[in-house]
Every structure is written in C-alpha cells, then in structure tokens.
Design an enzyme around this catalytic site. Structure first.
Site, mmCIF file in Angstrom:
data_model
loop_
_atom_site.group_PDB
_atom_site.id
_atom_site.type_symbol
_atom_site.label_atom_id
_atom_site.label_comp_id
_atom_site.label_asym_id
_atom_site.label_seq_id
_atom_site.Cartn_x
_atom_site.Cartn_y
_atom_site.Cartn_z
ATOM 1 N N LYS A 108 0.839 -1.208 0.000
ATOM 2 C CA LYS A 108 0.000 0.000 0.000
ATOM 3 C C LYS A 108 0.873 1.256 0.000
ATOM 4 O O LYS A 108 0.693 2.155 -0.829
ATOM 5 C CB LYS A 108 -0.916 0.017 1.236
ATOM 6 C CG LYS A 108 -1.829 1.213 1.266
ATOM 7 C CD LYS A 108 -2.437 1.446 2.615
ATOM 8 C CE LYS A 108 -1.559 2.340 3.442
ATOM 9 N NZ LYS A 108 -2.158 2.798 4.697
ATOM 10 N N ASP A 127 -5.925 0.199 -0.062
ATOM 11 C CA ASP A 127 -5.955 0.167 1.402
ATOM 12 C C ASP A 127 -7.305 -0.433 1.818
ATOM 13 O O ASP A 127 -8.025 -0.977 0.988
ATOM 14 C CB ASP A 127 -5.762 1.579 1.979
ATOM 15 C CG ASP A 127 -6.999 2.427 1.778
ATOM 16 O OD1 ASP A 127 -7.852 2.054 0.936
ATOM 17 O OD2 ASP A 127 -7.140 3.456 2.450
#
Ligand code: SF4
Length: 203
Positions: A108, A127
């Site tokens: 991420k 995310d």
C-alpha cells in the site's frame, strides 16, 4: 469532499517522496486528523532522511503520538531513514522491489509513493477503503487488500489506476463508510449490488 490526509500532504510538499512515504507509514489504521497533526509535528522537527535519522526513536514516538502503533511506527521511521541514507544515497527509491525493502513499507505504502511522488501510471494503491468498496460494488470478490490489488488490475481500465485510491478512499471516508454506509444518500446506489452490506446509515 475533503481529500485524504496523505493527498493533502503530497500537494502541500510538491509530492515530496520522503514526506509522502513517512506520512503514509503514519496513516495506517489512524484517523486522518491524527495523521495530519502527527505528520506536521514530525516534519517540523525533521523533514529530510538525514535530519530524521538523527532523532531518537523516543523523540519520534513523542512527536507522532497518538497515531496507532506509534512505538512500532517510530522504530520503522527511524530505520527506514537509515536505509534510505545507507542503501539509496539519501533518495526514496523509485521501484516497488526497492521500496519493499524499507522498514514498515508494504505494497500500500509503496504503491502510494510510486503514484503520488513518482507519477506512476502502472500502480493501484489498495488500502482498507479500496478493498471494502471494490467488493461492495462487485468489482472484485476477494478476501485481502493484496488480492484486491491484483484483481483490480484485471477489471479497472488502466487510465484510472492512479486515481482509484484517491476516489475510493475519499468515498469511503465520506459515504461508503466501513460501518453504516450512507447508501440512502449514495449517488451510485442504483448501480451498486451492496455486497456484504448488512446495515445502512442515515441519509
Ligand atoms: S450504495 Fe452503499 S455500498 Fe454501494 S457504494 Fe454507495 S454507500 Fe457504498
């Protein structure tokens, strides 16, 4: 709608890769207002890898408190600064493979640095918001954010890849919330199968 904290930090720092990297590390499982305030305190004390590496972990902890897992994050921040200096000549690396060698950096964070600071058109940053909403909308059927990232590359037209995170995180913070999504006020409700949604919030 208000933009996510890391997007604002990216804009305010002319997409500085170091500050985007550190702010993203701080943002994990932390509310945006807390991330923004903690990042501001930390960058006021040190805004380069050289300067931040000279701070003790205890000082970084104090500066970033109350972000979640502030003790672990402080250690990761200090170690990542050391690695940037020792292994990458003081510059935040520009590839996924190299970014993943930094302390505390997962896909991420690496994807967001590549998109925001290195203008990558080849990455999707997933995310918890992107994972949840992509499943609710029925774009993917996955169990983890990493599975979602790989599934999204197959179903999202490439021109949208760099924008998926900004749009879905903003949507997730304001409308398609984790608990009690605001489906009654949602402009895409007619197109959304609401997969996995049990209870909705007020309009
Ligand atoms: S209809 Fe509900 S579940 Fe679907 S995108 Fe909108 S808020 Fe999210």
């Amino acid at each position: 709608m208000e933009e996510p904290a890391v997007e604002k930090i990216s804009e305010a720092t002319q997409e500085d890769p170091f500050q985007v990297l550190i702010a993203t590390l701080l943002s994990a499982q932390t509310k945006d207002a807390v991330t923004a305030a903690a990042s501001a305190r930390l960058f006021a004390a040190a805004d380069t890898p050289e300067a931040m590496a000279t701070l003790t972990a205890a000082r970084i902890e104090k500066l970033i408190y109350p972000v979640s897992f502030y003790r672990n994050k402080a250690r990761h921040v200090k170690q990542a600064c050391r690695q940037i200096l020792d292994d990458f000549g003081g510059s935040v690396p520009r590839t996924m493979e190299e970014l993943l060698t930094l302390a505390g950096v997962g896909r991420k964070t690496a994807n967001l640095v590549l998109i925001l600071s290195h203008a990558s058109q080849n990455n999707i940053c997933v995310d918890t918001h992107v994972h949840r909403i992509a499943n609710r909308l029925g774009w993917v059927t996955t169990r983890t954010p990493e599975q979602t990232e790989h599934a999204l590359y197959k179903v999202v037209p490439k021109k949208w890849w760099p924008d998926v995170n900004l749009y879905l995180v903003t949507w997730g913070q304001n409308v398609c919330k984790p608990v009690y999504p605001r489906c009654r006020a949602c402009v895409v409700a007619a197109m959304c199968p609401r997969r996995g949604v049990k209870k909705v919030g007020r309009a």
